[in-house]
Design a protein around this motif. Sequence first.
Motif: not given
Length: 276
Positions: A53-64
């Motif tokens: 649900g996030y724009p790629g792995c970078d976006g998910l890493a930031t969210a986590i």
Amino acid sequence: MGEIIIATAVLGVTALIIGILLGVAGEKLQVEVDEKELKVRELLPGNNCGGCGYPGCDGLATAIASGSAKVNSCPVGGINVANKISEVMGVKLEEKEKQVAFVKCGGTCEKSKKKYNYYGIQDCRKAVIAPGGGDKACSYGCLGYGSCVNECLFDAIHIVDGIVVVDKEKCVACGKCVSTCPNNIIELIPDTAEYRVQCISNDKGKDVKMVCDAGCIGCKLCTKVCASNAITVENNLAKIDYNKCINCGKCAEKCPVKIIRKSDTIIINEYLTISI
């Protein structure tokens, strides 16, 4: 000669001043990077599928790292990656039920009827804008041109006898196929769900039978034999509540058109066997 020396000196001093200013600006304007974010990003698989649900792995890493996404948000990494990320974040891993994609259509070449022959671009998103929503007589069904197959990064979807099927052993529930299908016939369901309704048509029984031999006719026989009240018929279509279903299989046995089917393993050819 003196003018050359002066010009050189001026340029040297100017370059020195600019270098100093850039150094100061770099220190003042630098963006602090969260070490946890970097560590989480290193653990993520890098598929950039968007299934989280996030724009790629970078976006998910930031969210986590910021706490706005759970440590087990990556469908591709699975439990192994989730465990490692939970250690980095110092949080307890919450159990998450595995899901798989399921194609809600049984309209194979033999069972479904066609309105005309389609010779356009072999892409469901293109075919669906053709007259009548495609060449199949059932406007709800799988068009079978493989848009979802092309989007799947894990070789989990194949076209078999005119419709797509999902190999649940390879599916990571990233959701790319779900968002790609123009007829919305693919959904994510619990991996433990052994029985599924392989139809999405809301037409009345007689209309369904006119276009497909594998469509739900809304007879409600399945609801009468379900001891756990897990099946209801809404808008002429049987639906299973997977939170209530106990996988007894009575609905599949009673279904007169056999569109409630059990998970199985099928052999496509001598090189390919898939679990569905």
